[in-house]
Scaffold this active site. Structure first.
Site, PDB file in Angstrom:
ATOM      1  N   HIS A  31      39.192  49.940  41.853  1.00 46.18           N
ATOM      2  CA  HIS A  31      39.872  48.982  42.723  1.00 46.18           C
ATOM      3  C   HIS A  31      40.679  48.020  41.845  1.00 46.18           C
ATOM      4  CE1 HIS A  31      39.520  46.117  46.478  1.00 46.18           C
ATOM      5  NE2 HIS A  31      40.722  46.150  45.958  1.00 46.18           N
ATOM      6  N   LYS A  38      48.357  40.036  42.173  1.00 49.09           N
ATOM      7  CA  LYS A  38      47.378  39.133  42.765  1.00 49.09           C
ATOM      8  C   LYS A  38      46.336  38.656  41.742  1.00 49.09           C
ATOM      9  CE  LYS A  38      44.008  38.696  46.541  1.00 49.09           C
ATOM     10  NZ  LYS A  38      43.383  39.351  47.706  1.00 49.09           N
ATOM     11  N   HIS A  39      45.802  39.573  40.943  1.00 49.33           N
ATOM     12  CA  HIS A  39      44.669  39.232  40.066  1.00 49.33           C
ATOM     13  C   HIS A  39      45.056  39.142  38.581  1.00 49.33           C
ATOM     14  CE1 HIS A  39      42.060  39.855  43.517  1.00 49.33           C
ATOM     15  NE2 HIS A  39      42.598  41.048  43.701  1.00 49.33           N
ATOM     16  N   GLU A  90      47.325  44.730  42.619  1.00 52.19           N
ATOM     17  CA  GLU A  90      46.230  44.280  41.748  1.00 52.19           C
ATOM     18  C   GLU A  90      46.756  43.424  40.600  1.00 52.19           C
ATOM     19  OE1 GLU A  90      42.829  44.712  42.390  1.00 52.19           O
ATOM     20  OE2 GLU A  90      43.719  45.312  44.287  1.00 52.19           O
ATOM     21  N   TYR A 132      38.133  32.001  43.849  1.00 54.67           N
ATOM     22  CA  TYR A 132      39.107  32.596  42.928  1.00 54.67           C
ATOM     23  C   TYR A 132      40.542  32.172  43.256  1.00 54.67           C
ATOM     24  CZ  TYR A 132      39.874  35.986  46.723  1.00 54.67           C
ATOM     25  OH  TYR A 132      40.155  36.584  47.935  1.00 54.67           O
ATOM     26  N   TRP A 147      39.184  41.512  38.478  1.00 56.12           N
ATOM     27  CA  TRP A 147      39.452  40.228  39.135  1.00 56.12           C
ATOM     28  C   TRP A 147      38.799  39.071  38.396  1.00 56.12           C
ATOM     29  CZ3 TRP A 147      37.146  41.982  44.525  1.00 56.12           C
ATOM     30  CH2 TRP A 147      37.891  43.068  45.014  1.00 56.12           C
TER      31      TRP A 147
END
Ligand SMILES: *[C@@H]1O[C@H](CO)[C@@H](O)[C@H](O)[C@H]1NC(C)=O
Ligand SMILES: *[C@@H]1O[C@H](CO)[C@@H](O)[C@H](O)[C@H]1NC(C)=O
Length: 284
Positions: A81, A142-143, A139, A92, A84
């Protein structure tokens, strides 16, 4: 895969460190940030060099999917996935730097000559609906842009134009390779089965035997096992530091205590005949 990147980044500091100690050290991962950098979320003093200390996102989660319907990835493996950075309390940040967002991860990794990494991602970092590239962009945007130790200023001297992006995807893949969830579970008799159910304690204990800590298992609303989150704190940077397994900090499992269904990929859920379909479906 990290070695060449590490060596470029560490070139100067390893020379200095070797000269100081009068010996040659083969642990480049610890040298770029000194021999014993503090560990994220466990530091005892305020840390100012956020290229060597992950903050505020100090708990790193390597997260995996069990996508069975539609199925994605090999039938005997979970899939990636993402990676993070959570705050140490489970909250977060997201989308931390619009200027570093990308819509060309494949092109970026190709330009960085990361073809082995890309081909691994094409097998194990799967979007459930087949849009791997946009999933990777999501991914990273965002992270990845929220990881303090991956900011471009942390890679001074690198000849790679996108060392931050390469490090994010490379590190995520290498952590995943150390976390074969399918095998961890199977070693304890927990295998995909259309009829059997498992308890959350069975799943947690199976993983804990390998990592020393429980993960955060994720289930769908109707009790199908679908995610596994592994929690770490990091001594040093994400690119070159030491990942240390940790307990979940703040997040909670969405699985029931008992009756968890872990079904083979491609399994089709039985259709309910009792109730008519709802007029509208809430957005997922
Ligand atoms: C750990 O470091 C972070 C970042 O500098 C800081 O915000 C936090 O207060 C530190 N914790 C302790 C106990 O000093
Ligand atoms: C990817 O997109 C970024 C931002 O739009 C651009 O600067 C970069 O040149 C692109 N990389 C490649 C390899 O096409």
């Amino acid at each position: 895969m990290m070695l060449s990147l590490s060596l470029v980044v560490l070139g100067l500091s390893s020379l200095v460190a070797s000269a100081d100690l009068g010996i040659s050290i083969s642990l480049p991962s610890l040298l770029s940030c000194g021999l014993f950098p503090q560990t994220s979320c466990r530091n005892t003093t305020v840390q100012t060099d956020l290229c060597c200390f992950n903050a505020p996102g100090g708990q790193l989660l390597m997260t995996q999917f069990w996508d069975f319907s539609p199925s994605a990835g090999p039938s005997n493996s979970w899939t990636i996935h993402g990676l993070w950075p959570d705050h140490c309390d489970g909250t977060y940040d997201a989308n931390c730097d619009a200027s570093r967002e990308l819509s060309n991860i494949t092109q970026t990794l190709k330009a960085a000559k990361q073809t082995t990494l890309l081909s691994y991602m094409n097998t194990y970092w799967k979007d459930q609906n087949g849009n791997d590239e946009s999933f990777w962009e999501h991914e990273w945007n965002k992270h990845g842009t929220c990881i303090s130790t991956l900011e471009p200023k942390c890679f001074k001297g690198s000849r790679d134009p996108t060392p931050d992006v390469v490090a994010y995807f490379d590190k995520t893949v290498s952590l995943f390779q150390q976390l074969p969830t399918y095998l961890f579970l199977a070693a304890n008799g927990i295998v995909p089965d259309a009829k059997k159910t498992y308890t959350l304690a069975q799943i947690n204990n199976a993983i804990k035997l390998f990592t020393g800590h429980i993960p955060t298992a994720g289930c769908t609303k109707d009790g199908y096992l679908s995610e596994m989150w592994y929690h770490y704190v990091v001594q040093g940077s994400v690119a070159t530091g030491n990942f240390i397994h940790a307990d979940p900090d703040g997040s909670k499992s969405s699985c029931p205590a008992t009756g968890i269904k872990y079904v083979p990929k491609g399994f089709v859920k039985p259709t309910t005949t009792a109730a008519p379909a709802p007029a509208s479906t809430p957005a997922a």
